[in-house]
Design a protein around this motif. Structure first.
Motif, PDB file in Angstrom:
ATOM      1  N   GLY A 124       0.816  -1.208   0.000  1.00 60.24           N
ATOM      2  CA  GLY A 124       0.000   0.000   0.000  1.00 60.24           C
ATOM      3  C   GLY A 124       0.849   1.257   0.000  1.00 60.24           C
ATOM      4  N   PRO A 125       1.771   1.409   0.965  1.00 64.11           N
ATOM      5  CA  PRO A 125       2.646   2.584   0.942  1.00 64.11           C
ATOM      6  C   PRO A 125       3.489   2.673  -0.326  1.00 64.11           C
ATOM      7  N   ARG A 126       3.983   1.537  -0.829  1.00 64.06           N
ATOM      8  CA  ARG A 126       4.798   1.586  -2.044  1.00 64.06           C
ATOM      9  C   ARG A 126       3.982   2.077  -3.242  1.00 64.06           C
ATOM     10  N   ALA A 127       2.704   1.740  -3.286  1.00 63.22           N
ATOM     11  CA  ALA A 127       1.857   2.215  -4.383  1.00 63.22           C
ATOM     12  C   ALA A 127       1.718   3.733  -4.347  1.00 63.22           C
ATOM     13  N   VAL A 128       1.622   4.313  -3.139  1.00 70.69           N
ATOM     14  CA  VAL A 128       1.539   5.760  -3.031  1.00 70.69           C
ATOM     15  C   VAL A 128       2.856   6.401  -3.459  1.00 70.69           C
ATOM     16  N   VAL A 156      -1.550   7.949   5.768  1.00 68.06           N
ATOM     17  CA  VAL A 156      -2.673   7.050   6.048  1.00 68.06           C
ATOM     18  C   VAL A 156      -2.308   5.615   5.690  1.00 68.06           C
ATOM     19  N   ALA A 157      -1.667   5.425   4.537  1.00 67.14           N
ATOM     20  CA  ALA A 157      -1.276   4.076   4.112  1.00 67.14           C
ATOM     21  C   ALA A 157      -0.281   3.459   5.081  1.00 67.14           C
ATOM     22  N   LEU A 158       0.653   4.252   5.594  1.00 70.64           N
ATOM     23  CA  LEU A 158       1.628   3.740   6.554  1.00 70.64           C
ATOM     24  C   LEU A 158       0.948   3.393   7.872  1.00 70.64           C
ATOM     25  N   ARG A 159       0.005   4.228   8.282  1.00 66.52           N
ATOM     26  CA  ARG A 159      -0.741   3.934   9.516  1.00 66.52           C
ATOM     27  C   ARG A 159      -1.529   2.640   9.372  1.00 66.52           C
ATOM     28  N   ARG A 160      -2.136   2.432   8.204  1.00 71.20           N
ATOM     29  CA  ARG A 160      -2.932   1.238   7.984  1.00 71.20           C
ATOM     30  C   ARG A 160      -2.057  -0.018   7.889  1.00 71.20           C
ATOM     31  N   ALA A 161      -0.820   0.145   7.455  1.00 67.46           N
ATOM     32  CA  ALA A 161       0.068  -1.008   7.227  1.00 67.46           C
ATOM     33  C   ALA A 161       0.838  -1.428   8.465  1.00 67.46           C
TER      34      ALA A 161
END
Length: 305
Positions: A124-128, A156-161
């Protein structure tokens, strides 16, 4: 051997007033050179999606880094890190700054006290980061705004991951959300979960970045807005539906948090939705649409909204 690609930006004062700006982005892999010791004046999120290495912070202790993981490099904090020379690692980084970083830290999205954060999945973070890299093309007229907006999305992606949290929040938050409109106090919610109020506060602060009271209040007021906008229920009935027996107290609370009294909110947002209201979250792959009568995709009887 290693490979590296990076771009750096210099946003102007107006872009900084948006809250966050992206100062740089990079994609690297292999046996990269050691970074530091150094100290920065801005934030960097380093996402390690494959490989392993080490990190040493201000306390001098060396911490093993095993992918997937996140390194938080925060302003004023000395740091020193590198991949294992034999294996290397796959790294993506984003440099950013802005006044909103302090708020994200307060909410627990940025964790200066925990510079090495295990992730459950780096995709997820890599996609951003990949979207930021695509926006970094030369001559992009939207560069600063597009990359700045993506920094918010990255946080947000880092928090979710984070590996210590379920993808959509832990079970305590889900249960609180389900029972948010029940006439229960924070102490009552704690007892339901076999926790002390202090334990519940710590769990919610860790997962949502706020107190249980604020978390429940946000859900209750969101539901109250829906009822005010889509029904003709009296304000007192709306108050009871969202867990408040005293309509006057509800009105004061709503006005203080929303900035409008319930009746004024209804006057601005109220609309007639006979047969069209749904509280089901739309499927992104099949969003609600208005079809013309002669369109083949028309599904008779399907609610709109």
């Amino acid at each position: 051997m290693y490979q590296t690609w990076m771009r750096f930006f210099s946003p102007g004062p107006a872009h900084h007033r948006l809250g966050l700006v992206c100062l740089g982005v990079g994609l690297q892999h292999g046996a990269l050179p050691t970074v530091g010791p150094r100290t920065l004046d801005h934030h960097v999120a380093v996402v390690i999606s494959a490989g392993a290495g080490w990190y040493r912070g201000a306390d001098g202790r060396r911490t093993t880094v095993t992918a997937p993981a996140l390194l938080w490099l925060t302003p004023g904090v000395p740091h020193h890190y590198a991949p294992d020379p034999g294996t290397g690692w796959d790294e993506a980084f984003v440099d950013f700054a802005g006044p909103a970083a302090a708020t994200y830290t307060e909410l627990g999205y940025i964790e200066p006290e925990r510079p090495v954060v295990p992730l459950s999945d780096a995709s997820g973070p890599r996609a951003v980061v990949a979207r930021i890299a695509r926006a970094a093309r030369r001559g992009n007229p939207l560069l600063e705004v597009e990359t700045g907006a993506a920094v918010h999305e990255l946080l947000v992606a880092l928090r979710r991951a984070r590996a210590d949290l379920a993808p959509d929040g832990d079970q305590v938050l889900q249960a609180l959300a389900r029972d948010a409109c029940a006439p229960l106090s924070v102490a009552d919610h704690a007892r339901v979960h076999g926790m002390t109020p202090a334990e519940l506060r710590r769990a919610v602060r860790r997962a949502a970045g706020c107190s249980p009271k604020d978390y429940l209040l946000g859900i209750r007021l969101g539901r109250a807005k829906e009822l005010l906008a889509t029904t003709e229920l009296p304000v007192a009935a709306v108050a009871r539906r969202v867990g408040y027996d005293d309509p006057a107290y509800f009105s004061r609370l709503f006005t203080r948090r929303v900035g409008l009294a319930p009746v004024r909110f209804r006057a601005q947002q109220g609309r007639s939705v006979p047969g069209g209201w749904s509280d089901r979250v739309p499927d992104p792959d099949d969003p609600p649409m208005i079809h013309s009568p002669d369109t083949a995709e028309t599904r008779p009887g399907e609610p709109i909204g």
